[in-house]
Design a protein around this motif. Structure first.
Motif, short mmCIF file in Angstrom:
data_model
loop_
_atom_site.label_atom_id
_atom_site.label_comp_id
_atom_site.label_asym_id
_atom_site.label_seq_id
_atom_site.Cartn_x
_atom_site.Cartn_y
_atom_site.Cartn_z
N VAL A 5 29.20 -18.26 21.65
CA VAL A 5 29.31 -17.38 22.81
C VAL A 5 28.74 -18.11 24.01
O VAL A 5 27.60 -18.56 23.98
CB VAL A 5 28.55 -16.05 22.59
N ALA A 6 29.55 -18.26 25.05
CA ALA A 6 29.12 -18.92 26.28
C ALA A 6 28.60 -17.85 27.22
O ALA A 6 29.27 -16.85 27.47
CB ALA A 6 30.28 -19.67 26.90
N ILE A 7 27.38 -18.06 27.73
CA ILE A 7 26.79 -17.08 28.64
C ILE A 7 26.33 -17.75 29.92
O ILE A 7 26.11 -18.95 29.98
CB ILE A 7 25.60 -16.33 27.99
N ASP A 8 26.21 -16.93 30.95
CA ASP A 8 25.63 -17.36 32.21
C ASP A 8 24.72 -16.23 32.70
O ASP A 8 24.34 -15.37 31.91
CB ASP A 8 26.71 -17.75 33.23
N GLU A 9 24.41 -16.20 33.97
CA GLU A 9 23.50 -15.18 34.50
C GLU A 9 24.15 -13.81 34.65
O GLU A 9 23.47 -12.82 34.91
CB GLU A 9 22.95 -15.62 35.87
N SER A 10 25.45 -13.73 34.50
CA SER A 10 26.15 -12.48 34.76
C SER A 10 25.96 -11.46 33.64
O SER A 10 25.80 -11.80 32.47
CB SER A 10 27.65 -12.74 34.94
N ASP A 11 25.99 -10.19 34.03
CA ASP A 11 25.91 -9.12 33.05
C ASP A 11 27.15 -9.14 32.15
O ASP A 11 27.07 -8.77 30.98
CB ASP A 11 25.81 -7.76 33.74
N GLY A 12 28.28 -9.60 32.70
CA GLY A 12 29.51 -9.66 31.91
C GLY A 12 29.40 -10.58 30.72
O GLY A 12 29.92 -10.29 29.63
N LEU A 14 26.58 -11.41 29.13
CA LEU A 14 25.67 -10.80 28.16
C LEU A 14 26.34 -9.63 27.45
O LEU A 14 26.09 -9.37 26.28
CB LEU A 14 24.37 -10.37 28.84
N TYR A 15 27.22 -8.93 28.17
CA TYR A 15 28.02 -7.87 27.53
C TYR A 15 28.92 -8.49 26.46
O TYR A 15 29.08 -7.92 25.37
CB TYR A 15 28.85 -7.11 28.56
N ALA A 16 29.50 -9.65 26.75
CA ALA A 16 30.36 -10.33 25.77
C ALA A 16 29.56 -10.69 24.52
O ALA A 16 30.05 -10.55 23.39
CB ALA A 16 30.99 -11.58 26.38
N VAL A 127 33.74 -17.21 22.23
CA VAL A 127 33.71 -15.93 22.94
C VAL A 127 33.18 -16.17 24.34
O VAL A 127 32.13 -16.79 24.52
CB VAL A 127 32.81 -14.90 22.21
N VAL A 128 33.92 -15.70 25.34
CA VAL A 128 33.51 -15.81 26.73
C VAL A 128 33.69 -14.47 27.42
O VAL A 128 34.55 -13.67 27.04
CB VAL A 128 34.28 -16.92 27.51
N VAL A 159 36.06 -11.28 26.52
CA VAL A 159 35.57 -9.90 26.51
C VAL A 159 35.42 -9.44 27.95
O VAL A 159 34.65 -10.01 28.72
CB VAL A 159 34.21 -9.81 25.77
N ARG A 160 36.18 -8.42 28.28
CA ARG A 160 36.10 -7.88 29.64
C ARG A 160 35.00 -6.83 29.69
O ARG A 160 34.82 -6.08 28.75
CB ARG A 160 37.43 -7.22 30.01
N PRO A 161 34.27 -6.78 30.79
CA PRO A 161 33.21 -5.77 30.90
C PRO A 161 33.83 -4.37 30.98
O PRO A 161 34.97 -4.22 31.40
CB PRO A 161 32.49 -6.13 32.19
N PRO A 162 33.07 -3.36 30.54
CA PRO A 162 33.61 -2.00 30.62
C PRO A 162 33.80 -1.59 32.08
O PRO A 162 33.09 -2.07 32.96
CB PRO A 162 32.53 -1.14 29.95
N LYS A 163 34.78 -0.73 32.29
CA LYS A 163 35.00 -0.25 33.66
C LYS A 163 33.82 0.63 34.03
O LYS A 163 33.33 1.39 33.21
CB LYS A 163 36.30 0.54 33.74
N SER A 164 33.38 0.49 35.27
CA SER A 164 32.22 1.27 35.70
C SER A 164 32.58 2.75 35.75
O SER A 164 33.71 3.12 36.04
CB SER A 164 31.70 0.80 37.04
N SER A 165 31.61 3.58 35.48
CA SER A 165 31.86 5.02 35.42
C SER A 165 31.87 5.65 36.81
O SER A 165 32.34 6.76 36.97
CB SER A 165 30.82 5.70 34.53
N HIS A 166 31.30 4.94 37.80
CA HIS A 166 31.30 5.52 39.16
C HIS A 166 32.58 5.14 39.89
O HIS A 166 33.15 4.10 39.68
CB HIS A 166 30.07 5.04 39.94
#
Length: 167
Positions: A5-12, A14-16, A127-128, A159-166
């Motif tokens: 799993v490749a990660i960076d500083e983004s929440d996306g 870490l969600y992946a 996984v990205v 892995v796409r981040p979930p759509k925001s609820s707002h």
């Protein structure tokens, strides 16, 4: 199965990682150990630090600025602290799922380094996360996930981040 799993500083990203742990690993609910012939899945979390590049212009606009050794050291230290924070967050996510993870911090162009690392480690799945760049930004900036899909020799899961609820 070897999963990277490749990660960076983004929440996306870490969600992946969280998504991969939730969906790709079988969680043991009993104290019965897995059969001897079953190979345990392994996860490697990789963070790539882009190399420090001095800003420059094609046409001299004013005095040329050079980074002093103190500035270079400061930037390097900030990058190391950022990487340590990212890896700490990733390790905590893995520990919460009771999954041991190998972690690696590598320096270089993220697109190329992720693909090279996946190949060298002979991973079964890369996984990205996806930042969800629009078509125009993706055309100009490029996309790490797009590069990985087209250049990695193993399957790539975006892995796409979930759509925001707002709204």
């Amino acid at each position: 199965m070897k999963i990277m799993v490749a990660i960076d500083e983004s929440d996306g990203s870490l969600y992946a990682l969280q998504w991969a742990l939730d969906h790709l690993f079988l969680h043991q609910t009993t104290s019965t150990p897995p059969p001897e012939e079953a190979e345990p899945s392994m996860i490697t979390v990789v963070h790539v630090q882009p190399p420090f590049q001095m800003p420059y212009t094609a046409v001299p606009v004013g005095p040329v600025l050079f980074a002093t050794p103190a500035v270079m050291d400061s930037v390097k230290k900030a990058q190391e602290e950022s990487a340590a924070e990212v890896m700490s967050r990733a390790t905590k996510i893995c520990e919460q799922q009771r999954i041991k993870a190998e972690t690696m911090v590598i320096r270089g162009n993220p697109k190329e380094i992720i693909v090279e690392a996946a190949e060298q480690m002979n991973v079964d799945l890369l996984v990205v996360g996806s930042r969800g760049l629009g078509q125009i930004k993706r055309a100009f900036l490029g996309s790490v996930s797009d590069y990985c899909v087209h250049h990695a020799k193993c399957p790539v899961l975006i892995v796409r981040p979930p759509k925001s609820s707002h709204k």
